[in-house]
Design an enzyme around this catalytic site. Structure first.
Site, PDB file in Angstrom:
ATOM      1  N   GLY A   1      -6.172 -28.598  -1.657  1.00  0.00           N
ATOM      2  CA  GLY A   1      -6.728 -28.823  -0.325  1.00  0.00           C
ATOM      3  C   GLY A   1      -8.086 -28.179  -0.145  1.00  0.00           C
ATOM      4  O   GLY A   1      -9.049 -28.826   0.269  1.00  0.00           O
TER       5      GLY A   1
ATOM      6  N   ASN B   1       0.111 -34.899  -1.146  1.00  0.00           N
ATOM      7  CA  ASN B   1      -1.243 -34.322  -1.163  1.00  0.00           C
ATOM      8  C   ASN B   1      -2.252 -35.168  -0.391  1.00  0.00           C
ATOM      9  O   ASN B   1      -3.307 -34.671   0.017  1.00  0.00           O
ATOM     10  CB  ASN B   1      -1.752 -34.168  -2.598  1.00  0.00           C
ATOM     11  CG  ASN B   1      -0.899 -33.259  -3.451  1.00  0.00           C
ATOM     12  OD1 ASN B   1      -0.723 -33.500  -4.639  1.00  0.00           O
ATOM     13  ND2 ASN B   1      -0.342 -32.214  -2.858  1.00  0.00           N
TER      14      ASN B   1
ATOM     15  N   ILE C   1      -5.174 -21.027 -15.625  1.00  0.00           N
ATOM     16  CA  ILE C   1      -6.279 -20.082 -15.791  1.00  0.00           C
ATOM     17  C   ILE C   1      -5.814 -18.799 -16.462  1.00  0.00           C
ATOM     18  O   ILE C   1      -6.627 -18.064 -17.035  1.00  0.00           O
ATOM     19  CB  ILE C   1      -6.921 -19.754 -14.410  1.00  0.00           C
ATOM     20  CG1 ILE C   1      -8.221 -18.956 -14.580  1.00  0.00           C
ATOM     21  CG2 ILE C   1      -5.936 -18.992 -13.529  1.00  0.00           C
ATOM     22  CD1 ILE C   1      -9.290 -19.676 -15.328  1.00  0.00           C
TER      23      ILE C   1
ATOM     24  N   ASP D   1      -4.878 -22.819  -2.609  1.00  0.00           N
ATOM     25  CA  ASP D   1      -4.597 -23.285  -1.257  1.00  0.00           C
ATOM     26  C   ASP D   1      -4.106 -22.191  -0.321  1.00  0.00           C
ATOM     27  O   ASP D   1      -4.486 -22.136   0.836  1.00  0.00           O
ATOM     28  CB  ASP D   1      -3.550 -24.409  -1.287  1.00  0.00           C
ATOM     29  CG  ASP D   1      -4.156 -25.713  -1.783  1.00  0.00           C
ATOM     30  OD1 ASP D   1      -5.387 -25.801  -1.821  1.00  0.00           O
ATOM     31  OD2 ASP D   1      -3.399 -26.629  -2.120  1.00  0.00           O
TER      32      ASP D   1
ATOM     33  N   CYS E   1      -7.906  -3.689  -3.933  1.00  0.00           N
ATOM     34  CA  CYS E   1      -8.260  -2.419  -3.297  1.00  0.00           C
ATOM     35  C   CYS E   1      -7.299  -2.033  -2.175  1.00  0.00           C
ATOM     36  O   CYS E   1      -7.245  -0.877  -1.776  1.00  0.00           O
ATOM     37  CB  CYS E   1      -9.688  -2.474  -2.753  1.00  0.00           C
ATOM     38  SG  CYS E   1     -10.945  -2.101  -4.000  1.00  0.00           S
TER      39      CYS E   1
ATOM     40  N   CYS F   1      25.734  -9.420   4.938  1.00  0.00           N
ATOM     41  CA  CYS F   1      26.350  -9.187   6.245  1.00  0.00           C
ATOM     42  C   CYS F   1      25.517  -9.786   7.373  1.00  0.00           C
ATOM     43  O   CYS F   1      26.060 -10.283   8.364  1.00  0.00           O
ATOM     44  CB  CYS F   1      26.574  -7.691   6.470  1.00  0.00           C
ATOM     45  SG  CYS F   1      25.071  -6.696   6.377  1.00  0.00           S
TER      46      CYS F   1
END
Length: 472
Positions: A25, A54, A94, A115, A187, A200
């Site tokens: 997107g 998509n 990647i 996205d 960071c 529960c």
């Protein structure tokens, strides 16, 4: 003056080599904007293929593209708009080892166009708008979080500027990360995914609709339509059962295999939605629509095309500034629709690095090794001795560096020395070093210490050009 600046910016964009990660997107919008803004050398990488779902927000794709790789279809569509662009599509992950530091070093700029919103900024938006943390984050969000961490690490090690983007519904953000200048993606701490809920709570005391959906999807559906292995021998009394003839007939036809819940299975989704809303009513919890329950059951964060377009436009504007040498004018920009404030965009200065961050404050060195002759112990001993030398000469680092340069320049090549530090960087003290393998070299990863004594890791900087052939 302004016209001259525009010409220089255009040249910078034309010469820059850009790596774009993701062509979904946000990625479709970023790729289109890059090519039409003057960026001529673009490499885009994505592992996904195009699905029917998509098409409502990824406008570079058509129905005839369903099943094709996203990167190939996106590159073909953008080349029709900008024929003089050089776009290299790569359908791959990647994180695969072939995309190492040497590969990353071929680029001048990296843009993360995944996205889902960066986790930290997603929390910021929820706190800003609702004064609470999000109750559930999707598995895809955390999958992309892992990819973002990897790309951040590679950009830190290769000293590349990184533009982060992300969207979640009507919220979005973009920022710039540069080693030694801004904080990196690591960071600030990230939340841990809540994959399970207390039994529960699910069985006896649900307090949110999410609890009711989990009960209907993971317990009731399995008890009625799952295989025998997924069923429990003792079913708590008082649980209601829906007489859905379609699911019943399908369950009978499947035999021992049973049925598994799928958010795209209309019969299963309607059963889970009805059961969850009935249970919610019993416990005084507000009911929700089928659409909302599908989002909860399928861990879906809605994607809005307008949000993607806004964030992509801002990200490419930041990219133009970075390649033009105007990094100091970049900002962290948030887009928040539906808040109490009248404006939609908010900006703040780029934050400085966290001095305690184990990623951007670490030392990174690239090594050349002979895997046929060198042992791991030899590598460890050499690095340990090197760091000990730095420690013992920390007050005379300049003279140490000069003597090291002189010894290298004046010495003849030694065939017995099989590995060397070829480049590196060190903005501040690190908390330990570790070797991580790539196809042609190793790079240091600070995530787990290699050197037993953390004090061995001291502030030091190697000039990658002057130290290119230094033998240890």
């Amino acid at each position: 003056m302004a016209f001259q600046t525009l010409i220089e910016a255009s040249k910078s964009c034309s010469n820059a080599k850009v790596l774009q990660i993701g062509s979904g997107g946000v990625g479709c919008e970023v790729l289109k904007n890059l090519a039409t803004s003057g960026f001529k050398n673009i490499t885009v990488i994505d592992l996904d293929t195009i699905e029917l779902s998509n098409l409502n927000r990824q406008f570079l794709f058509k129905t005839t593209d369903i099943g094709k790789p996203k990167v190939s279809a996106a590159a073909a569509a953008v080349l029709k708009m900008s024929p003089d662009s050089n776009i290299t599509p790569i359908q791959d992950n990647i994180k695969n080892p072939e995309f190492d530091l040497n590969w990353f070093s071929n680029f001048d700029l990296v843009i993360n166009a995944l996205d889902n919103l960066g986790i930290l900024n997603l929390l910021i938006f929820y706190l800003f708008r609702f004064n609470e943390y999000p109750k559930k984050l999707s598995k895809k969000t955390f999958k992309n979080l892992d990819a973002r961490k990897h790309v951040n690490l590679m950009c830190q090690a290769s000293n590349l500027p990184l533009i982060e983007t992300g969207t979640a519904g009507y919220n979005g953000q973009t920022t710039v990360i540069k080693r030694g200048f801004t904080e990196c993606f690591e960071c600030q701490p990230k939340p841990i995914e809540q994959k399970t809920f207390p039994v529960c709570t699910i069985r006896n005391t649900p307090s949110t609709l999410v609890h009711c959906v989990v009960w209907a999807k993971d317990f009731l559906f399995n008890q009625l339509f799952g295989n025998e292995a997924s069923k429990e021998t003792e079913v708590p009394p008082g649980d209601s059962q829906s007489n859905l003839n379609t699911l019943k007939s399908r369950y009978v036809s499947e035999g021992e295999d049973g049925l598994e819940f799928d958010k795209d299975d209309d019969d299963a989704l309607r059963f889970v939605a009805a059961s969850a809303n009935i249970r919610a009513s019993v416990f005084g919890i507000k009911n929700e629509s089928l659409f909302q329950i599908k989002a909860i059951a399928g861990n879906i964060i809605p994607a809005i095309a307008t949000t993607n377009a806004i964030i992509a436009g801002l990200a490419v504007t930041q990219a133009i500034k970075v390649v033009s040498g105007q990094l100091s004018s970049c900002k962290t920009i948030y887009y928040a629709y539906g808040g109490r404030r009248p404006q939609l965009l908010f900006k703040e200065p780029l934050l400085s690095p966290n001095p305690k961050c184990t990623i951007c404050q670490a030392n990174y060195f690239k090594l050349e090794l002979n895997f046929e002759k060198n042992t791991l112990q030899e590598v460890i001993d050499t690095i340990t001795n090197y760091l000990d030398s730095i420690k013992s000469n920390k007050d005379e680092s300049d003279s140490f560096q000069n003597s090291l340069n002189e010894s290298v320049i004046n010495s003849e090549p030694d065939d017995d020395v099989e590995f060397s530090i070829v480049e590196g960087s060190s903005p501040s003290e690190s908390s330990g070093l570790n070797l991580k393998k790539s196809p042609e070299s190793y790079y240091f990863d600070p995530l787990s210490p290699l050197v037993a004594d953390p004090s061995h890791s001291q502030k030091h900087h190697l000039d990658s050009e002057s130290q290119g052939n230094n033998k240890l």
